[in-house]
Design an enzyme around this catalytic site. Structure first.
Site, PDB file in Angstrom:
ATOM      1  N   HIS A 154      42.751 -24.664  41.334  1.00 27.02           N
ATOM      2  CA  HIS A 154      43.480 -23.449  41.696  1.00 27.02           C
ATOM      3  C   HIS A 154      42.456 -22.363  42.006  1.00 27.02           C
ATOM      4  O   HIS A 154      41.657 -21.980  41.141  1.00 27.02           O
ATOM      5  CB  HIS A 154      44.409 -23.008  40.560  1.00 27.02           C
ATOM      6  CG  HIS A 154      45.624 -23.871  40.439  1.00 27.02           C
ATOM      7  ND1 HIS A 154      46.194 -24.215  39.237  1.00 27.02           N
ATOM      8  CD2 HIS A 154      46.383 -24.470  41.406  1.00 27.02           C
ATOM      9  CE1 HIS A 154      47.245 -24.991  39.460  1.00 27.02           C
ATOM     10  NE2 HIS A 154      47.385 -25.162  40.763  1.00 27.02           N
ATOM     11  N   GLU A 187      41.433 -19.038  39.860  1.00 23.33           N
ATOM     12  CA  GLU A 187      41.065 -19.170  38.447  1.00 23.33           C
ATOM     13  C   GLU A 187      39.543 -19.155  38.312  1.00 23.33           C
ATOM     14  O   GLU A 187      38.906 -20.125  37.898  1.00 23.33           O
ATOM     15  CB  GLU A 187      41.745 -20.438  37.887  1.00 23.33           C
ATOM     16  CG  GLU A 187      43.269 -20.298  37.956  1.00 23.33           C
ATOM     17  CD  GLU A 187      44.067 -21.582  37.743  1.00 23.33           C
ATOM     18  OE1 GLU A 187      43.482 -22.618  37.365  1.00 23.33           O
ATOM     19  OE2 GLU A 187      45.303 -21.555  37.959  1.00 23.33           O
ATOM     20  N   ARG A 220      46.046 -19.164  45.359  1.00 31.07           N
ATOM     21  CA  ARG A 220      46.037 -20.276  44.399  1.00 31.07           C
ATOM     22  C   ARG A 220      45.928 -21.643  45.094  1.00 31.07           C
ATOM     23  O   ARG A 220      45.273 -22.553  44.601  1.00 31.07           O
ATOM     24  CB  ARG A 220      47.354 -20.201  43.616  1.00 31.07           C
ATOM     25  CG  ARG A 220      47.770 -21.440  42.840  1.00 31.07           C
ATOM     26  CD  ARG A 220      49.095 -21.153  42.156  1.00 31.07           C
ATOM     27  NE  ARG A 220      49.767 -22.333  41.619  1.00 31.07           N
ATOM     28  CZ  ARG A 220      49.658 -22.749  40.352  1.00 31.07           C
ATOM     29  NH1 ARG A 220      48.863 -22.108  39.524  1.00 31.07           N
ATOM     30  NH2 ARG A 220      50.323 -23.787  39.936  1.00 31.07           N
ATOM     31  N   ARG A 236      50.421 -29.939  42.205  1.00 35.82           N
ATOM     32  CA  ARG A 236      51.784 -30.474  42.283  1.00 35.82           C
ATOM     33  C   ARG A 236      51.829 -31.610  43.297  1.00 35.82           C
ATOM     34  O   ARG A 236      52.883 -32.101  43.644  1.00 35.82           O
ATOM     35  CB  ARG A 236      52.774 -29.382  42.747  1.00 35.82           C
ATOM     36  CG  ARG A 236      52.889 -28.177  41.831  1.00 35.82           C
ATOM     37  CD  ARG A 236      53.576 -28.519  40.516  1.00 35.82           C
ATOM     38  NE  ARG A 236      53.694 -27.335  39.659  1.00 35.82           N
ATOM     39  CZ  ARG A 236      52.710 -26.832  38.917  1.00 35.82           C
ATOM     40  NH1 ARG A 236      51.518 -27.425  38.892  1.00 35.82           N
ATOM     41  NH2 ARG A 236      52.912 -25.754  38.176  1.00 35.82           N
ATOM     42  N   HIS A 266      41.520 -25.405  34.124  1.00 37.17           N
ATOM     43  CA  HIS A 266      42.301 -24.308  34.710  1.00 37.17           C
ATOM     44  C   HIS A 266      42.100 -23.049  33.864  1.00 37.17           C
ATOM     45  O   HIS A 266      41.490 -23.073  32.810  1.00 37.17           O
ATOM     46  CB  HIS A 266      43.801 -24.654  34.677  1.00 37.17           C
ATOM     47  CG  HIS A 266      44.201 -25.751  35.606  1.00 37.17           C
ATOM     48  ND1 HIS A 266      44.921 -25.522  36.749  1.00 37.17           N
ATOM     49  CD2 HIS A 266      43.998 -27.086  35.561  1.00 37.17           C
ATOM     50  CE1 HIS A 266      45.143 -26.668  37.376  1.00 37.17           C
ATOM     51  NE2 HIS A 266      44.590 -27.636  36.674  1.00 37.17           N
ATOM     52  N   TYR A 271      44.859 -19.355  33.076  1.00 37.34           N
ATOM     53  CA  TYR A 271      44.463 -18.894  31.781  1.00 37.34           C
ATOM     54  C   TYR A 271      45.578 -19.201  30.786  1.00 37.34           C
ATOM     55  O   TYR A 271      46.661 -19.596  31.230  1.00 37.34           O
ATOM     56  CB  TYR A 271      44.241 -17.355  31.825  1.00 37.34           C
ATOM     57  CG  TYR A 271      45.497 -16.544  32.199  1.00 37.34           C
ATOM     58  CD1 TYR A 271      46.303 -15.974  31.225  1.00 37.34           C
ATOM     59  CD2 TYR A 271      45.854 -16.395  33.533  1.00 37.34           C
ATOM     60  CE1 TYR A 271      47.439 -15.246  31.567  1.00 37.34           C
ATOM     61  CE2 TYR A 271      46.999 -15.674  33.882  1.00 37.34           C
ATOM     62  CZ  TYR A 271      47.785 -15.101  32.894  1.00 37.34           C
ATOM     63  OH  TYR A 271      48.915 -14.410  33.250  1.00 37.34           O
ATOM     64  N   TYR A 324      55.483 -26.047  30.226  1.00 35.10           N
ATOM     65  CA  TYR A 324      56.685 -26.234  31.038  1.00 35.10           C
ATOM     66  C   TYR A 324      56.613 -27.578  31.748  1.00 35.10           C
ATOM     67  O   TYR A 324      55.561 -28.213  31.798  1.00 35.10           O
ATOM     68  CB  TYR A 324      56.817 -25.132  32.100  1.00 35.10           C
ATOM     69  CG  TYR A 324      55.503 -24.742  32.769  1.00 35.10           C
ATOM     70  CD1 TYR A 324      54.882 -25.586  33.675  1.00 35.10           C
ATOM     71  CD2 TYR A 324      54.888 -23.528  32.482  1.00 35.10           C
ATOM     72  CE1 TYR A 324      53.687 -25.235  34.292  1.00 35.10           C
ATOM     73  CE2 TYR A 324      53.687 -23.163  33.087  1.00 35.10           C
ATOM     74  CZ  TYR A 324      53.098 -24.026  33.992  1.00 35.10           C
ATOM     75  OH  TYR A 324      51.911 -23.673  34.586  1.00 35.10           O
ATOM     76  N   GLU A 372      43.285 -24.877  29.753  1.00 34.51           N
ATOM     77  CA  GLU A 372      43.532 -23.544  30.316  1.00 34.51           C
ATOM     78  C   GLU A 372      42.605 -22.611  29.548  1.00 34.51           C
ATOM     79  O   GLU A 372      42.796 -22.395  28.348  1.00 34.51           O
ATOM     80  CB  GLU A 372      44.987 -23.093  30.101  1.00 34.51           C
ATOM     81  CG  GLU A 372      46.040 -23.944  30.775  1.00 34.51           C
ATOM     82  CD  GLU A 372      46.280 -23.586  32.230  1.00 34.51           C
ATOM     83  OE1 GLU A 372      45.654 -22.624  32.746  1.00 34.51           O
ATOM     84  OE2 GLU A 372      47.102 -24.279  32.850  1.00 34.51           O
TER      85      GLU A 372
HETATM   86  O1  0X9 Z   1      50.815 -25.054  36.455  1.00 29.91           O
HETATM   87  C1  0X9 Z   1      49.720 -25.626  36.507  1.00 29.91           C
HETATM   88  O2  0X9 Z   1      49.372 -26.328  37.433  1.00 29.91           O
HETATM   89  C2  0X9 Z   1      48.726 -25.437  35.370  1.00 29.91           C
HETATM   90  N1  0X9 Z   1      48.764 -24.077  34.935  1.00 29.91           N
HETATM   91  S1  0X9 Z   1      48.120 -22.918  35.891  1.00 29.91           S
HETATM   92  O3  0X9 Z   1      48.484 -21.609  35.353  1.00 29.91           O
HETATM   93  N2  0X9 Z   1      46.544 -23.015  35.800  1.00 29.91           N
HETATM   94  O4  0X9 Z   1      48.541 -23.118  37.213  1.00 29.91           O
HETATM   95  C3  0X9 Z   1      49.069 -26.350  34.211  1.00 29.91           C
HETATM   96  C4  0X9 Z   1      49.287 -27.796  34.544  1.00 29.91           C
HETATM   97  C5  0X9 Z   1      48.560 -28.758  33.710  1.00 29.91           C
HETATM   98  N3  0X9 Z   1      47.463 -29.372  34.384  1.00 29.91           N
HETATM   99  C6  0X9 Z   1      47.467 -30.636  34.947  1.00 29.91           C
HETATM  100  N4  0X9 Z   1      48.534 -31.383  35.023  1.00 29.91           N
HETATM  101  N5  0X9 Z   1      46.329 -31.060  35.451  1.00 29.91           N
HETATM  102 ZN    ZN Z   2      45.575 -23.690  37.397  1.00 26.74          ZN
END
Ligand code: 0X9
Ligand code: ZN
Length: 419
Positions: free
Chosen positions: A179, A182, A237, A255, A306, A308, A358, A380
């Site tokens: 991302h 970050e 991001r 994602r 990642h 925070y 989440y 994070e």
């Molecule tokens: O939402 C995300 O992708 C991550 N949090 S962030 O605020 N840095 O965007 C957390 C996701 C967990 N990470 C992985 N699945 N690699």
């Molecule tokens: Zn991230």
């Protein structure tokens, strides 16, 4: 003529950079399910151009949103009307950005003068890439630069490979900066690269690790996005790929992996910051890492960094169901955080992505876990919401130092638990 062009280029660069004057980051605490529902509705409002710094909605965790100056009154009214309490986490985003930029300019001058690299500073992509070359050049028998392919905008993607020899040794993957915004993650990874290099042969744990295993460290996993955060929009991001039929660019590279792809916790809207992309691995940056991991075939651990929130997470993100190795990974994570916290008393939480923050589908560590890389974790880093993505540069080294202790614990555990 040359000067004229340079001035013009400078003006153009300044001109097109996104400004955040008077924008605030609000920290909102939902106290009931109905609050949570209201916040979900709020997210659907496109007119207010909200930038969600956190992605889940729950009563357990605050929701942080950057609100453009022009929407502030409306958003605050909306929250008050719905009896939802909030605090102002950042009073003026642009002020922090100006400070960050001034520090960078100042630091660049110092680095030029002293011909040295300052770890306690943020750097642009060129400088990080130059740092990698210098590091490789000074440790030719330990480190090599692996070009794993090119980004959408044709920038090379490099992993640093730490290896003392052997053929296809078991390996540990660490990536940062998937991302773009970050920034403390890329900066920490730079420090950590230097730390591994200087600790080899000195720290027995690192030495024995590298006697048996290789480490791959990718400092800038989303180079296009990172470059864009320096030139155009500090809050970017995603990747920078063009989306057919939309004027919005990029997909969320966390994602886009082939694990629960397109499910809950990802958006099908190309304008969303959590847009999953048209299909799994559509983002070439993700595809390049996937190909490297598959082609290598002997990764035992995959750790994604990642920021925070100060969390150490393990799979899954796409479902709240427990993984078969839940208790082991929870124990390893807890012990790693104990090490991390021992340095500056920075508090972390440990848990599965889904349970701790989440549901997020298409995440990297879910994919790596599902292909058999048991020790898959995501960090994070700092902070928990004073500065969020705009962590002051004087926290880079302490953040990197404590993170390294956590990482080193996991790496040592992986070395001692072959499978
Ligand atoms: O939402 C995300 O992708 C991550 N949090 S962030 O605020 N840095 O965007 C957390 C996701 C967990 N990470 C992985 N699945 N690699
Ligand atoms: Zn991230």
């Amino acid at each position: 003529m040359k000067l004229y062009l340079a001035v013009f280029a400078l003006l153009a660069a300044v001109h097109c950079e996104e400004q955040f004057n008077g924008d605030q980051v609000l920290r909102i605490q939902a106290e009931s399910e109905s609050h949570t529902e209201v916040l979900k509705e709020l997210k659907k409002n496109v007119d207010w151009e909200l930038d969600f710094w956190t992605h889940g909605f729950s009563t357990e965790r605050p929701v942080d949103i950057r609100v453009p100056n022009t929407s502030l009154c409306a958003v605050k009214d909306f929250l008050r009307e719905n009896n939802i309490s909030f605090t102002v986490m950042i009073n003026n985003v642009q002020e922090l950005l100006d400070k960050e930029r001034a520090e960078m300019v100042n630091n660049e001058g110092m680095e030029r003068e002293t011909k040295s690299f300052v770890f306690a500073a943020y750097h642009n992509l060129e400088t990080i890439y130059a740092f990698m070359d210098t590091l490789v050049a000074s440790h030719p028998n330990l480190i090599s630069k692996v070009n794993i392919g090119s980004s959408y905008e044709n920038r090379p993607m490099y992993a640093l490979k730490f290896s003392t020899g052997g053929v296809s040794r078991p390996a540990i993957w660490v990536d940062a900066g998937i991302h773009a915004r970050e920034w403390v993650t890329q900066a920490s990874a730079v420090w950590i690269a230097n730390k591994i290099a200087s600790d080899y042969g000195v720290d027995p744990s690192v030495t024995s690790l590298l006697g048996q295993m290789d480490i791959y460290l990718m400092i800038v996993t989303n180079p296009d996005g990172y470059a864009f955060t320096h030139t155009n929009n500090r809050m970017w991001r995603k990747t920078r790929s063009v989306n057919l039929g939309s004027s919005c660019r990029g997909a969320d590279p966390n994602r886009n992996w082939d694990a629960g792809f397109g499910g809950t916790g990802a958006s099908k809207d190309p304008c969303s910051d959590s847009y999953h992309g048209p299909y799994a691995n559509s983002e070439v940056e993700v595809k390049n890492v996937v190909d490297l991991i598959k082609g290598h075939g002997n990764f035992k651990s995959f750790i994604s960094i990642h920021s925070y929130s100060q969390l150490l997470m393990y799979p899954y993100g796409y479902t709240c169901a427990d993984i078969p190795d839940q208790s082991e990974l929870h124990a390893v994570g807890t012990a790693a955080i104990k090490e991390l916290t021992s340095l500056y008393n920075t508090r972390y939480q440990v848990g599965s992505i889904c349970n701790i923050i989440y549901t997020a589908s298409g995440g990297s560590i879910d994919w790596t876990y599902n292909i058999g890389i048991k020790y898959s974790f995501a960090f994070e880093l700092r902070d928990t919401g004073y500065y969020g993505f705009l962590l002051p540069a004087n926290q880079i080294i302490p953040t990197a130092e404590e993170t390294w202790l956590g990482l080193k614990y996991i790496m040592g555990y992986v070395r001692d638990h072959p499978y």
